[in-house]
Design a protein around this motif. Sequence first.
Motif, short mmCIF file in Angstrom:
data_model
loop_
_atom_site.label_atom_id
_atom_site.label_comp_id
_atom_site.label_asym_id
_atom_site.label_seq_id
_atom_site.Cartn_x
_atom_site.Cartn_y
_atom_site.Cartn_z
N GLY A 95 0.82 -1.18 -0.03
CA GLY A 95 0.07 -0.20 0.04
C GLY A 95 0.93 1.21 0.13
N ILE A 96 1.92 1.35 0.65
CA ILE A 96 2.93 2.42 0.76
C ILE A 96 3.37 2.74 -0.48
CG2 ILE A 96 4.78 3.42 2.01
CD1 ILE A 96 3.80 2.02 4.62
N LEU A 97 4.14 1.67 -1.13
CA LEU A 97 4.78 1.65 -2.32
C LEU A 97 4.03 2.18 -3.32
CD1 LEU A 97 7.27 -1.65 -1.93
CD2 LEU A 97 8.07 0.88 -1.54
N CYS A 98 2.86 1.51 -3.55
CA CYS A 98 1.99 1.85 -4.58
C CYS A 98 1.75 3.28 -4.70
CB CYS A 98 0.84 1.04 -4.55
SG CYS A 98 0.85 -0.94 -4.98
N ALA A 99 1.18 3.82 -3.55
CA ALA A 99 0.99 5.40 -3.20
C ALA A 99 2.03 6.16 -3.59
CB ALA A 99 0.41 5.52 -1.66
N LEU A 100 3.31 5.75 -2.94
CA LEU A 100 4.40 6.63 -3.52
C LEU A 100 4.88 6.32 -4.96
CD1 LEU A 100 6.89 5.64 -0.53
CD2 LEU A 100 5.56 7.65 -0.71
N LEU A 101 4.57 5.42 -5.50
CA LEU A 101 4.84 5.38 -7.07
C LEU A 101 3.87 6.36 -7.70
CD1 LEU A 101 6.01 4.05 -9.50
CD2 LEU A 101 4.48 2.35 -9.28
N VAL A 102 2.72 6.23 -7.37
CA VAL A 102 1.35 7.14 -7.94
C VAL A 102 1.92 8.57 -7.74
CG1 VAL A 102 -0.84 7.89 -7.68
CG2 VAL A 102 -0.29 5.55 -7.89
N LEU A 103 2.29 8.96 -6.51
CA LEU A 103 2.80 10.18 -6.30
C LEU A 103 3.80 10.71 -7.17
CD1 LEU A 103 2.37 10.28 -2.29
CD2 LEU A 103 1.12 11.49 -3.93
N GLN A 104 4.93 9.93 -7.34
CA GLN A 104 5.93 10.03 -8.02
C GLN A 104 5.71 10.30 -9.59
OE1 GLN A 104 9.11 10.72 -6.83
NE2 GLN A 104 9.44 11.18 -8.88
N LEU A 105 4.69 9.51 -10.15
CA LEU A 105 4.10 9.55 -11.38
C LEU A 105 3.38 10.90 -11.59
CD1 LEU A 105 2.60 6.19 -12.24
CD2 LEU A 105 4.60 7.23 -13.36
N VAL A 192 -5.86 3.51 -10.35
CA VAL A 192 -6.96 2.98 -9.86
C VAL A 192 -7.01 1.67 -10.30
CG1 VAL A 192 -9.24 3.17 -9.58
CG2 VAL A 192 -8.00 5.35 -9.04
N PHE A 193 -6.88 1.44 -11.73
CA PHE A 193 -7.12 0.10 -12.33
C PHE A 193 -6.17 -0.67 -11.79
CE2 PHE A 193 -6.50 -2.76 -15.81
CZ PHE A 193 -7.64 -3.42 -15.85
N CYS A 194 -4.96 -0.27 -11.65
CA CYS A 194 -3.65 -1.16 -11.37
C CYS A 194 -3.77 -1.55 -9.85
CB CYS A 194 -2.36 -0.51 -11.61
SG CYS A 194 -1.93 -0.37 -13.36
N LEU A 195 -4.33 -0.94 -8.91
CA LEU A 195 -4.62 -0.72 -7.57
C LEU A 195 -5.54 -1.96 -7.63
CD1 LEU A 195 -4.19 -0.23 -4.77
CD2 LEU A 195 -6.06 1.41 -4.94
N ALA A 196 -6.57 -1.79 -8.20
CA ALA A 196 -7.76 -2.80 -8.28
C ALA A 196 -7.22 -4.39 -8.66
CB ALA A 196 -8.84 -2.25 -8.89
N LEU A 197 -6.47 -4.24 -9.67
CA LEU A 197 -5.89 -5.53 -9.97
C LEU A 197 -5.18 -6.13 -8.98
CD1 LEU A 197 -4.66 -4.82 -13.48
CD2 LEU A 197 -6.63 -6.22 -13.03
N LEU A 198 -4.30 -5.35 -8.33
CA LEU A 198 -3.35 -5.97 -7.14
C LEU A 198 -4.29 -6.36 -6.07
CD1 LEU A 198 -0.86 -6.29 -5.74
CD2 LEU A 198 -0.77 -3.81 -4.88
N LEU A 199 -5.28 -5.63 -5.60
CA LEU A 199 -6.23 -5.86 -4.73
C LEU A 199 -6.80 -7.09 -4.75
CD1 LEU A 199 -7.94 -2.38 -3.90
CD2 LEU A 199 -6.57 -3.58 -2.30
#
Length: 229
Positions: A95-105, A192-199
């Motif tokens: 969760g942390i890594l995905c959010a940080l990646l999105v913020l970097q994008l 959001v789509f990539c997050l949903a796949l991971l979830l």
Amino acid sequence: MQILDQKTIPSIAQAFSLLLIVFLLMFVIGGLVLVFDPGANLDNISANHLALSIFLSMSISYMLLAVISKPYWLTRFIPQLTLQPFWLAGALLAGILCALLVLQLQVYFPAPENLDTSISLALTGNLWASLLVYISVILIAPFFEEYLFRGILFESLLKQWGTVVAILISAFIFTLFHLFEYHQYWVAWISVFCLALLLAIVRHKSQSMLNPIVLHATYNTTLLLVGSN
């Protein structure tokens, strides 16, 4: 090993009906709250009323969802809230890594200047408004969105069409559910789509609903705490 009741898994038609009910309830309840904002119009909605609208539309809609789908809640969802330390740690980290990646994008691909989401606008209100937003985004949304999308919808698709279709379609519908907020910003809806796949993958592989809830909550928390600074 606990045996779960397969009979309480909704059909695909029932799952989509529940999705529609939740969406309409949120729209109606949120709109009714905003109507009582003195002097407000479409171009001028106070942050405090917007925060209240978000909180009430989520809490009431999802409470009614739990009541309507009580058999599934009791026999499928609650038994799957299993604690698995390894998966739980992985969910927190992911969760942390995905959010940080999105913020970097977002640094490399900034959002349009005219993009103001309801969450960002509501956070400009006073302390209680910000508190309502945090409760909604960190607690209510992760718990009940996982219940709806990785619980009811995913299992109905899984039962009928198998794992791959269940993962892809549940992720696509989850993205559509959030498209109203982010339709102008391609980074957001791809994220959001990539997050949903991971979830969906975490939920399926771990066979626990607790792990995607934690991952989702950690992701939202990181975006709020780091992204707003």
